[in-house]
Design a protein around this motif. Structure first.
Motif, PDB file in Angstrom:
ATOM      1  N   ILE A  85       0.826  -1.201   0.000  1.00  0.00           N
ATOM      2  CA  ILE A  85       0.000   0.000   0.000  1.00  0.00           C
ATOM      3  C   ILE A  85       0.864   1.255   0.000  1.00  0.00           C
ATOM      4  N   GLY A  86       2.184   1.080   0.105  1.00  0.00           N
ATOM      5  CA  GLY A  86       3.087   2.211   0.020  1.00  0.00           C
ATOM      6  C   GLY A  86       3.426   2.879   1.344  1.00  0.00           C
ATOM      7  N   ILE A  87       3.042   2.268   2.441  1.00  0.00           N
ATOM      8  CA  ILE A  87       3.408   2.756   3.772  1.00  0.00           C
ATOM      9  C   ILE A  87       4.289   1.667   4.376  1.00  0.00           C
ATOM     10  N   PRO A  88       5.600   1.920   4.479  1.00  0.00           N
ATOM     11  CA  PRO A  88       6.537   0.850   4.846  1.00  0.00           C
ATOM     12  C   PRO A  88       6.165   0.078   6.111  1.00  0.00           C
ATOM     13  N   ARG A 130       5.206  -3.853   5.988  1.00  0.00           N
ATOM     14  CA  ARG A 130       5.996  -4.841   6.744  1.00  0.00           C
ATOM     15  C   ARG A 130       5.067  -5.712   7.586  1.00  0.00           C
ATOM     16  N   GLN A 131       4.091  -5.086   8.236  1.00  0.00           N
ATOM     17  CA  GLN A 131       3.146  -5.839   9.057  1.00  0.00           C
ATOM     18  C   GLN A 131       2.287  -6.760   8.186  1.00  0.00           C
ATOM     19  N   HIS A 132       1.832  -6.254   7.061  1.00  0.00           N
ATOM     20  CA  HIS A 132       1.026  -7.083   6.147  1.00  0.00           C
ATOM     21  C   HIS A 132       1.814  -8.297   5.666  1.00  0.00           C
ATOM     22  N   LYS A 133       3.075  -8.086   5.324  1.00  0.00           N
ATOM     23  CA  LYS A 133       3.902  -9.195   4.862  1.00  0.00           C
ATOM     24  C   LYS A 133       4.032 -10.244   5.965  1.00  0.00           C
ATOM     25  N   LYS A 142      -3.070   5.588   2.516  1.00  0.00           N
ATOM     26  CA  LYS A 142      -1.959   6.357   1.953  1.00  0.00           C
ATOM     27  C   LYS A 142      -2.447   7.695   1.399  1.00  0.00           C
ATOM     28  N   SER A 143      -3.566   7.681   0.702  1.00  0.00           N
ATOM     29  CA  SER A 143      -4.073   8.951   0.144  1.00  0.00           C
ATOM     30  C   SER A 143      -4.495   9.902   1.265  1.00  0.00           C
ATOM     31  N   CYS A 144      -5.008   9.374   2.357  1.00  0.00           N
ATOM     32  CA  CYS A 144      -5.378  10.229   3.492  1.00  0.00           C
ATOM     33  C   CYS A 144      -4.132  10.850   4.120  1.00  0.00           C
ATOM     34  N   MET A 145      -3.072  10.052   4.244  1.00  0.00           N
ATOM     35  CA  MET A 145      -1.838  10.534   4.871  1.00  0.00           C
ATOM     36  C   MET A 145      -1.145  11.571   3.982  1.00  0.00           C
ATOM     37  N   SER A 146      -1.243  11.418   2.675  1.00  0.00           N
ATOM     38  CA  SER A 146      -0.527  12.330   1.782  1.00  0.00           C
ATOM     39  C   SER A 146      -1.215  13.679   1.662  1.00  0.00           C
ATOM     40  N   LYS A 147      -2.458  13.810   2.131  1.00  0.00           N
ATOM     41  CA  LYS A 147      -3.171  15.088   2.066  1.00  0.00           C
ATOM     42  C   LYS A 147      -2.660  16.077   3.091  1.00  0.00           C
ATOM     43  N   VAL A 175      -9.159  -1.490   0.699  1.00  0.00           N
ATOM     44  CA  VAL A 175      -9.413  -0.616   1.839  1.00  0.00           C
ATOM     45  C   VAL A 175      -8.134   0.037   2.352  1.00  0.00           C
ATOM     46  N   ASP A 176      -7.115  -0.756   2.596  1.00  0.00           N
ATOM     47  CA  ASP A 176      -5.902  -0.219   3.210  1.00  0.00           C
ATOM     48  C   ASP A 176      -5.179   0.788   2.321  1.00  0.00           C
TER      49      ASP A 176
END
Length: 134
Positions: free
Chosen positions: A12-15, A19-22, A128-133, A123-124
């Protein structure tokens, strides 16, 4: 052999979240493998115990991020997490009462692993789009 291999399409582009998803995908793959190989109650119990702890941490982290960044899908995400926890509880109950089986391994694959893949992609990614705003 893992049922789901981590690749860029799952990111999702949030390291930290990636990492947790992996780690979650790896553990769910390990759980399915352990059940199919009939590795024993104790190993399977340890994997499920790890998943319980890790999911509580991961879901809490994600939901805190969604609230902090005022992401509009926060309530939908929390509801999805609750549904996942319910399914995992059903798996744990079946493991206790019936033990590992092919049908339970299929359930973990279809209702937990597949759920994660779809959840990451749909969903997840919105986090990222919310954080980049900001």
């Amino acid at each position: 052999m893992p049922l789901v291999l981590w690749n860029d399409s799952l990111s999702i582009g949030i390291p930290e979240i990636d990492r947790q998803h992996k780690q979650l995908i790896d553990q769910l793959n390990t759980l399915v493998d352990a059940m199919l190989a009939n590795r024993g109650k104790e190993e399977i119990k340890n994997i499920v115990y790890f998943l319980d702890l890790y999911l509580a941490q991961h879901f809490g982290f994600e939901e805190n991020c969604r609230q902090r960044y005022k992401c509009p899908v926060a309530s939908n995400n929390a509801a999805a997490h609750t549904k996942f926890i319910k399914t995992l509880s059903e798996v744990k109950q079946e493991l206790q009462t019936k033990g590992a089986s092919l049908s339970l391994a299929i359930k973990v694959n279809e209702q937990l692993l597949d759920w994660f893949v779809n959840h990451f992609k749909k969903v997840d990614r919105e986090l990222k789009s919310c954080m980049s705003k900001l």
